[in-house]
Design a protein around this motif. Sequence first.
Motif, mmCIF file in Angstrom:
data_model
loop_
_atom_site.group_PDB
_atom_site.id
_atom_site.type_symbol
_atom_site.label_atom_id
_atom_site.label_comp_id
_atom_site.label_asym_id
_atom_site.label_seq_id
_atom_site.Cartn_x
_atom_site.Cartn_y
_atom_site.Cartn_z
ATOM 1 N N SER A 174 0.884 -1.123 0.253
ATOM 2 C CA SER A 174 -0.026 -0.089 -0.027
ATOM 3 C C SER A 174 0.797 1.220 0.020
ATOM 4 C CB SER A 174 -0.971 -0.001 1.265
ATOM 5 O OG SER A 174 -1.730 -1.313 1.269
ATOM 6 N N GLN A 175 2.019 1.128 0.791
ATOM 7 C CA GLN A 175 2.829 2.319 1.093
ATOM 8 C C GLN A 175 3.542 2.748 -0.334
ATOM 9 O OE1 GLN A 175 3.319 4.593 3.783
ATOM 10 N NE2 GLN A 175 3.450 5.590 1.996
ATOM 11 N N ALA A 176 3.837 1.641 -1.021
ATOM 12 C CA ALA A 176 4.686 1.788 -2.360
ATOM 13 C C ALA A 176 3.705 2.097 -3.257
ATOM 14 C CB ALA A 176 5.391 0.037 -2.602
ATOM 15 N N ILE A 177 2.532 1.753 -3.305
ATOM 16 C CA ILE A 177 1.674 2.292 -4.490
ATOM 17 C C ILE A 177 1.398 3.655 -4.217
ATOM 18 C CG2 ILE A 177 -0.829 2.102 -5.314
ATOM 19 C CD1 ILE A 177 -0.435 -0.981 -5.025
ATOM 20 N N LEU A 178 1.269 3.974 -2.938
ATOM 21 C CA LEU A 178 0.792 5.538 -2.778
ATOM 22 C C LEU A 178 2.373 6.374 -2.837
ATOM 23 C CD1 LEU A 178 -0.815 5.073 0.789
ATOM 24 C CD2 LEU A 178 -1.820 5.890 -1.281
ATOM 25 N N ASP A 179 3.297 5.753 -2.722
ATOM 26 C CA ASP A 179 4.769 6.476 -3.141
ATOM 27 C C ASP A 179 4.994 6.224 -4.763
ATOM 28 O OD1 ASP A 179 4.652 7.383 -0.498
ATOM 29 O OD2 ASP A 179 6.158 5.729 0.048
ATOM 30 N N GLU A 180 4.134 5.610 -5.496
ATOM 31 C CA GLU A 180 4.378 5.390 -6.790
ATOM 32 C C GLU A 180 5.837 4.606 -6.919
ATOM 33 O OE1 GLU A 180 3.598 8.866 -9.336
ATOM 34 O OE2 GLU A 180 1.737 8.836 -8.325
ATOM 35 N N LYS A 181 6.098 3.642 -6.202
ATOM 36 C CA LYS A 181 7.325 2.916 -6.071
ATOM 37 C C LYS A 181 6.975 1.653 -6.615
ATOM 38 C CE LYS A 181 10.084 5.415 -3.034
ATOM 39 N NZ LYS A 181 10.168 5.483 -1.393
ATOM 40 N N SER B 174 -5.694 6.002 3.414
ATOM 41 C CA SER B 174 -4.488 4.824 3.470
ATOM 42 C C SER B 174 -3.480 5.376 4.137
ATOM 43 C CB SER B 174 -4.579 4.379 1.915
ATOM 44 O OG SER B 174 -5.617 3.699 1.474
ATOM 45 N N GLN B 175 -2.891 6.676 3.741
ATOM 46 C CA GLN B 175 -1.712 6.922 4.188
ATOM 47 C C GLN B 175 -1.786 7.319 5.547
ATOM 48 O OE1 GLN B 175 1.518 7.362 2.290
ATOM 49 N NE2 GLN B 175 1.781 7.219 4.408
ATOM 50 N N ALA B 176 -2.887 7.791 6.072
ATOM 51 C CA ALA B 176 -3.106 8.009 7.509
ATOM 52 C C ALA B 176 -3.050 6.932 8.185
ATOM 53 C CB ALA B 176 -4.475 8.941 7.788
ATOM 54 N N ILE B 177 -3.808 5.801 7.832
ATOM 55 C CA ILE B 177 -3.633 4.686 8.639
ATOM 56 C C ILE B 177 -2.381 3.992 8.833
ATOM 57 C CG2 ILE B 177 -4.569 2.202 8.729
ATOM 58 C CD1 ILE B 177 -7.396 3.215 7.512
ATOM 59 N N GLU B 180 -0.636 5.736 11.161
ATOM 60 C CA GLU B 180 -1.349 5.545 12.702
ATOM 61 C C GLU B 180 -1.647 7.274 12.914
ATOM 62 O OE1 GLU B 180 0.840 3.277 15.081
ATOM 63 O OE2 GLU B 180 1.138 1.687 14.019
ATOM 64 N N LYS B 181 -2.168 8.009 11.921
ATOM 65 C CA LYS B 181 -2.736 9.108 12.514
ATOM 66 C C LYS B 181 -4.114 9.159 12.185
ATOM 67 C CE LYS B 181 1.124 11.766 10.911
ATOM 68 N NZ LYS B 181 1.788 12.707 9.455
ATOM 69 N N GLU B 182 -4.992 10.210 12.898
ATOM 70 C CA GLU B 182 -6.175 10.452 13.080
ATOM 71 C C GLU B 182 -6.788 10.716 11.413
ATOM 72 O OE1 GLU B 182 -8.351 11.056 16.283
ATOM 73 O OE2 GLU B 182 -7.098 9.418 16.845
ATOM 74 N N PHE B 183 -8.083 10.429 11.183
ATOM 75 C CA PHE B 183 -8.703 11.176 9.927
ATOM 76 C C PHE B 183 -10.082 10.859 10.250
ATOM 77 C CE2 PHE B 183 -8.490 6.654 9.853
ATOM 78 C CZ PHE B 183 -9.702 6.108 9.295
ATOM 79 N N THR B 184 -10.868 11.914 9.529
ATOM 80 C CA THR B 184 -12.240 11.860 9.546
ATOM 81 C C THR B 184 -12.755 11.587 7.983
ATOM 82 O OG1 THR B 184 -11.974 13.760 11.108
ATOM 83 C CG2 THR B 184 -14.348 13.554 10.107
#
Lengths: 347, 347
Positions: A174-181, B174-177, B180-184
């Motif tokens: 998930s992180q790789a896709i969000l970072d386009e890696k 997805s990035q927030a989770i 481990e950050k809050e989101f609304t």
Amino acid sequence: MANGLHVAVVGATGAVGQQMLKTLEERQFPVGQLTLLSSARSAGKTLQFNGKEVVIQEATPDSFKGVDIALFSAGGSISKALAPEAVKRGAIVVDNTSAFRMDENVPLVVPEVNEEDLKAHNGIIANPNCSTIQMVAALEPLRQSYGLKKVLVSTYQAVSGAGAAAINELKEQSQAILDEKEFTPEILPVGSDKKHYQIAFNAIPQIDKFQDNGFTFEEMKMINETKKIMHMPELQVAATCVRLPVVTGHSESVYIELEQSGVTVQEVKQLLAQAPGIVLQDDPENQVYPMPADCVGKRDVFVGRIRKDLDNDKGFHMWIVSDNLLKGAAWNSVQIAESLIKLGIVK
Amino acid sequence: MANGLHVAVVGATGAVGQQMLKTLEERQFPVGQLTLLSSARSAGKTLQFNGKEVVIQEATPDSFKGVDIALFSAGGSISKALAPEAVKRGAIVVDNTSAFRMDENVPLVVPEVNEEDLKAHNGIIANPNCSTIQMVAALEPLRQSYGLKKVLVSTYQAVSGAGAAAINELKEQSQAILDEKEFTPEILPVGSDKKHYQIAFNAIPQIDKFQDNGFTFEEMKMINETKKIMHMPELQVAATCVRLPVVTGHSESVYIELEQSGVTVQEVKQLLAQAPGIVLQDDPENQVYPMPADCVGKRDVFVGRIRKDLDNDKGFHMWIVSDNLLKGAAWNSVQIAESLIKLGIVK
């Protein structure tokens, strides 16, 4: 049992094993002595239980001397090798793998459905597949009241069912896709199968390996285990099992046909609202329905979106969600252990 | 049409509008003049088309003077207000909203299924709901050859069906989770509904608002549109629609019952392998099956996991995947426009 039972947990370091320990604590299960077992690789590590450190030992046949209840969740081959050894040494085994589930001498138990089957045990009791457990728990009250003819289920399954490595794979991808890696899938859908596919932001219609009939083993587990647990070899069951980018919490879109006609949605809701282990979450007007993100860490099975089929008076649709590591695995195993005490099978 | 057609795209800046422009380019659609229309908010911005900049204008009734084909994808209220105005001014409207789909004077068209219905148009042609289109495209060859009695579908739908803001919400959540950050939650499941829920690493069994019968509008769209497109008011259809943390690509677990008995899986596969617009991806031994991550940017409908029901000789299960922005929206609209030319309705 004045001083509690001697409990062994095999596969203590795994995703399910950890939840077993947590559940034994939360339920204040009468643990007098705890033996934590694993492969040689994890032996020597320690885990906390009720505030004390317990050293993990390598599982061998003699590890089970004096053990009253052994909870196995370390893979089918470990169970096949060691469960009979544990039984020989006087333990009752609750096995969370698929090794013995379809063995006719082994009860396959969801306590809300067929607790009585425990009485016929021969030392080993099988814990069903995670996706089967939550479904039969929700359908059993309907079967009892109205009869059940047909079940068609499409699953939405979390990666934690494939173990801790699959959880890591989902998060890293998930992180790789969000970072386009770039990334290379290595575990899902099935670690030991030939090809591996992206799970993040995707849906994979394969859980476990394929059989010759085109169904996967996971799908056949749901079909065969449901019939065995409900004592209904004639029940019509079909399943399509799909892995999702969800960490924990299996969801199921289920269509059933009852034997009885004229049953109302209100009657089904009332029945499920009172059923053991079931929480009804069904208020469309206020957008109340079960979701995997809400079920994590809870032992119940959540049911919602109940509605009558528009063409078949005996047909109903519903949405069933539960924590696959708890009711789907650790909690159902501990619950079986509790039933063994309640029924006087373990003293 | 010597110099090409005058095409208008209403909602040019939206997720579907952008795909419409891209598809018109890729298909080398005979665009002589292009008018891009939007709300006042986006008017004055420019978009590229075939290498040239085109300025977006605010959509008004008079925007459609001289337009041959108007592709609408700017929401139901815009279509209700402006599509009749476009027709008055001589344009044929292909409308991607739900505004006119169930209007008995409006053809609802998937060209592989009911292209002939275009001949009965009264100025407006409706593009069906995304999840309906890919399903009927895959089922039509089976209906033609074997007859179709019953369809039960559970969907696995991508967030892009809810627009660009929903895509952003999925990515940011997805990035927030992961951090481990809050989101609304603010948009999904339905922007205009009362409550909003986490979509990242979750599954939401609500798409569009609920009806009094417990089904959502999305589910009722699938049910009613399927019957209309296939000219089968008697067809038994039920749907459960679920939103997933997938950006683009809708998947569907579909169970059907044919009228004819004795049909084999091999026959079904052969039929679909030759069907227009369908790509068969069905080789379990080699783990070949459709997945949303593989369908993005492709115009086809992908079908796999075809297997016969274990209890009903007329029952089949399958897994249908397609890019919801293309065959589910932009491509089906452009394909309708191509059919209008092919049939001589637009000259």
